[in-house]
Design an enzyme around this catalytic site. Structure first.
Site, PDB file in Angstrom:
ATOM      1  N   ASP A 263       0.845  -1.198   0.000  1.00 23.88           N
ATOM      2  CA  ASP A 263       0.000   0.000   0.000  1.00 23.88           C
ATOM      3  C   ASP A 263       0.880   1.247   0.000  1.00 23.88           C
ATOM      4  OD1 ASP A 263      -2.293   1.543   0.250  1.00 23.88           O
ATOM      5  OD2 ASP A 263      -2.856   0.786   2.232  1.00 23.88           O
TER       6      ASP A 263
ATOM      7  N   ASP B 163     -11.005   2.048  -2.250  1.00 26.45           N
ATOM      8  CA  ASP B 163     -11.451   1.816  -0.874  1.00 26.45           C
ATOM      9  C   ASP B 163     -12.968   1.854  -0.784  1.00 26.45           C
ATOM     10  OD1 ASP B 163      -9.044   1.350   0.273  1.00 26.45           O
ATOM     11  OD2 ASP B 163      -8.768   3.351   1.103  1.00 26.45           O
TER      12      ASP B 163
HETATM   13  C1  DGJ Z   1      -5.590   2.052   2.379  1.00 22.07           C
HETATM   14  C2  DGJ Z   1      -6.053   0.800   1.727  1.00 22.07           C
HETATM   15  O1  DGJ Z   1      -6.660   1.075   0.507  1.00 22.07           O
HETATM   16  C3  DGJ Z   1      -6.978   0.067   2.672  1.00 22.07           C
HETATM   17  O2  DGJ Z   1      -7.499  -1.073   2.065  1.00 22.07           O
HETATM   18  C4  DGJ Z   1      -6.240  -0.272   3.936  1.00 22.07           C
HETATM   19  O3  DGJ Z   1      -5.213  -1.173   3.631  1.00 22.07           O
HETATM   20  C5  DGJ Z   1      -5.677   0.983   4.561  1.00 22.07           C
HETATM   21  N1  DGJ Z   1      -4.905   1.753   3.622  1.00 22.07           N
HETATM   22  C6  DGJ Z   1      -4.821   0.638   5.752  1.00 22.07           C
HETATM   23  O4  DGJ Z   1      -4.190   1.723   6.282  1.00 22.07           O
END
Ligand code: DGJ
Length: 736
Positions: free
Chosen positions: A477, A547
């Protein structure tokens, strides 16, 4: 169609041929050749050298016959305000002679000369790759252009490299991977993908006019706002199933720009490469700079075929080797269930539930390391939090494996919280301008991956983490963009190398990690879909598109996403209802049917589920496993867009061997006692008979026969009588 890369004859030239021939490609080089062509899958791309020595575009589109009269068009100066060199479309123009369209390259020589005029010098054909070298008319400055065409899809890969053969540095202000030209026309439309966090992948289109449109990122990473993908069609001709489409994607995960505009003669110029905004590279004597690769294609049969060809190309030429071999497992991810509140006992409890419904991979998201109880601390300290996991990760991993799943872990290697041991030890490792404030986002700063020590540090801890623990999967990420893009310690002339060296080192770490751990799988994520591009797709097996996990929003997200990228990498989770993003309430059935249109994941808090939820989930996960090869590797037909005004949207996936197809029908909301029309499947073999069943079991709707020919289904259509709001159904066709 047979693939060939051939150097064709200029008009009236006498053929004195030399050849090199292989089973896959034919290369024919007339002595003194001046016209080159690349052919594949019904597409011809042709370029040639004119009598003044310019390398010129000739044709990009439907295949023309062998021996057809391809030659650079004759250019007449339209007026004294547009001198001939400026209206002579070039394959890769230098910024010189008063060029007013986007150049391939713009430089400043050490003596202040900023006039770069590139002319043909030589060419070479190696197998299926054409290489053409250009040089400035007086300076020892060389550009090498590379062209490779894929026989199966007609997708062309273009890139450039520049070499300074002089004795003093040359400043590069702008450099594209490639420049393309389409014939004059006032009816072109440009499609592109745009959005923001939790709202990515919206498809927009605008007319192509003399006003330049730039699809770009100035953010240091690809970003949510504009994806490095474009498609150009023709008004009134191009739709999902018809008409010409020229499309492409840039394999770069940093600041990029793809510009599109009509020139003074109405031709369309497309240039794509590093974003010239804040770009600067001091090319030392003898040094070479390589651009990313710009992959482009052409379809004469609409957006649908364009994406299917691009998906096929990604599956066979972009994704890491074993992504082709292994289907995406059904994963469980803890993020929406627990956020930072990760504990050994809590994750074990979730793992038991996940295994019971059929998950194959269990992924612990953010919060397992350092002092990471919120987003305020710990990022950078990649040691297991001893309070949360007193015995390390091993007991949890053993438990997960004992339940028959493999284990995955979230990491964010490129960022650091100032409240971390890493930052306290190496405050000089972050991007910024010394002595000036640095903007924090999510309480974090960006590590300077362009530095070799930072690069090696990141590879070191990742390598240890994966070596010491039985980890099958990393979710990689990144949760912020760049703001003050300074490289403390670098010389003023080399400051902006950051934009290139950072991304190259990111790829280097991913490549080296994969080399050391060939079985490891990686998911690319950037706060959702903030870094999805053909550069990342070479190193990751799947991506997290957004997300936003609302199943209705996801249909639009998935529709946009698949215009550019294959569903083979497009993950989607079933999460809790109401959804966090928009508080929409939907049924578990609907959530599954939406998420099953890519790689299926579960992100709900399973500890709160009732027995009937568990039964529903088990049913859908088992059903998904019977169709996932078709969904992930098949040909996608976007039958009815979720963006259209129709109440129902539909997608169809047809297995490449033609044996199975799946049609998803999704009702957005009912109105006026709707009686929507039947959905007409596409992609079936008209001559073949198919049995049809409902995915997940249940009776076929009244009037839908249990079997019929592909011709029947495609002519008469079918639909489930969905009622209410946010309902779905899926039909599975099995060839008899
Ligand atoms: C952003 C990601 O898109 C989420 O799925 C998750 O992993 C969060 N970060 C965690 O901080």
């Amino acid at each position: 169609m047979r693939h060939r890369l051939l150097l064709a004859l200029p008009l009236l030239a006498l053929p004195i041929l030399t050849h090199a021939q292989t089973a896959e490609a034919r290369v024919t080089a007339p002595a003194g050749a001046r016209v080159f062509r690349l052919d594949g899958n019904g597409v011809t791309y042709a370029l040639g050298v004119d009598d003044k020595g310019y390398l010129r575009p000739i044709h990009w589109g439907a295949a023309v016959a062998e021996g057809d009269p391809l030659a650079p068009p004759i250019v007449a100066e339209p007026s004294s305000f547009d001198p001939a060199p400026t209206v002579t479309a070039q394959e890769y123009p230098g910024q010189g002679e008063g060029l007013v369209t986007d150049p391939g390259i713009k430089v400043a020589f050490a003596d202040g000369n900023r006039d770069l005029v590139l002319k043909y010098r030589s060419h070479r054909v190696d197998g299926e790759t054409l290489t053409v070298e250009l040089a400035d008319i007086s300076q020892p400055f060389f550009v090498t252009l590379r062209y490779t065409i894929d026989p199966a899809t007609g997708v062309l890969a273009r890139s450039a490299s520049v070499r300074n053969g002089g004795k003093r540095p040359v400043r590069i202000d702008q450099i594209a991977a490639a420049v393309f030209t389409l014939p004059a026309g006032d009816d072109y439309r440009l499609s592109y993908l745009t959005g923001r966090h939790a709202a990515e992948w919206t498809l927009k289109d605008v007319p192509v006019t003399p006003a330049l449109t730039a699809i770009e990122s100035r953010r240091g990473l690809t970003g949510h706002a504009n994806n490095p993908w474009f498609a150009i069609g023709k008004t009134g001709q191009t739709d999902e199933a018809h008409g010409p489409v020229w499309y492409g994607g840039l394999a770069w995960s940093g600041s990029f720009r793809i510009s599109v505009a009509q020139d003074v003669l109405g031709r369309v110029r497309i240039a794509g490469g590093f974003n010239p905004y804040d770009f600067g590279w001091s090319l030392k004597p003898g040094e070479t700079l390589e651009t990313p690769v710009f992959y482009v294609g052409y379809s004469g049969h609409g957006m649908g075929e364009a994406s299917r060809d691009f998906h096929a190309f990604q599956l066979t030429h972009i994704l890491p080797e074993h992504a082709r071999a292994k289907l995406r497992p059904v994963l469980y991810n803890s993020w929406e269930a627990t956020t930072f509140d990760v504990t050994e006992a809590g994750q074990m409890a979730l793992a038991e539930k996940a295994a019971a419904i059929g998950a194959e991979r269990f992924v612990v998201d953010d919060g397992w390391f350092g002092a990471r109880d919120s987003d305020r601390a710990g990022l950078g300290d990649w040691t297991v939090n001893p309070r949360k996991f007193p015995h390390g990760l091993k007991p949890l991993i053993d438990k997960v494996k004992g339940l028959g799943m493999d284990f995955g872990l979230w990491v964010e290697p490129e960022s650091v919280n100032p409240d971390s041991d890493l930052y306290r030890t190496h405050p000089d490792w972050v991007i910024g301008f010394p002595g000036r404030p640095r903007t924090e986002a999510r309480n974090q700063l960006v590590l300077n991956l362009a530095r070799t020590d930072v690069r090696d540090h990141i590879l070191g801890w990742l390598d240890r983490l994966v070596s010491e623990n039985d980890i099958a999967f990393l979710k990689w990420d990144v949760n912020r963009r760049w703001t003050e893009p300074g490289w403390p310690g670098a010389s003023p002339a080399d400051q902006q190398r950051l934009y290139v060296d950072y991304v190259r080192n990111l790829y280097w770490i991913l490549a080296e990690l994969r080399r050391r751990h060939p079985a490891l799988e990686i998911e690319g994520c950037a706060g959702g879909g903030g870094r999805v591009d053909l550069g990342m797709l070479r190193w990751v097996d799947e991506v997290w598109p957004s997300d936003n996990t609302d199943p209705s929003d996801r249909l639009a997200i998935q529709d946009g996403f698949t215009h550019a990228y294959t569903p083979a990498v497009m993950m989607a989770w079933v999460t809790d209802s109401p959804n966090w993003a928009n508080t929409r309430v939907t049924s578990l059935d609907y959530r599954f049917l939406s998420a099953m249109q890519g790689g299926l994941g579960i992100g709900a808090n399973l500890l709160k589920w009732q027995a009937e939820d568990v039964a529903t989930a088990s049913k859908w996960i088992a059903a998904y496993k019977t169709i996932r090869a078709t969904v992930q590797r098949g040909n996608l037909y976007r039958l009815v867009s979720p963006e259209a005004s129709a109440s129902t949207s539909a997608t169809m996936y047809v297995g490449r061997d033609g044996r199975q197809a799946v049609l998803f029908q999704m009702l957005h909301s009912s109105m006026w006692r709707d009686n929507p029309p039947a959905i007409l499947p596409q992609g079936l073999d008209p001559a073949r008979r198919y049995a049809v069943r409902m995915l997940g079991g249940g009776a076929l709707p009244a009037g839908v026969p249990a079997s019929a020919s592909g011709a029947y289904w495609m002519a008469t259509g079918l639909r489930a009588p969905l009622k209410g709001d946010f309902a779905g159904a899926a039909f599975v066709f099995e060839a008899l």
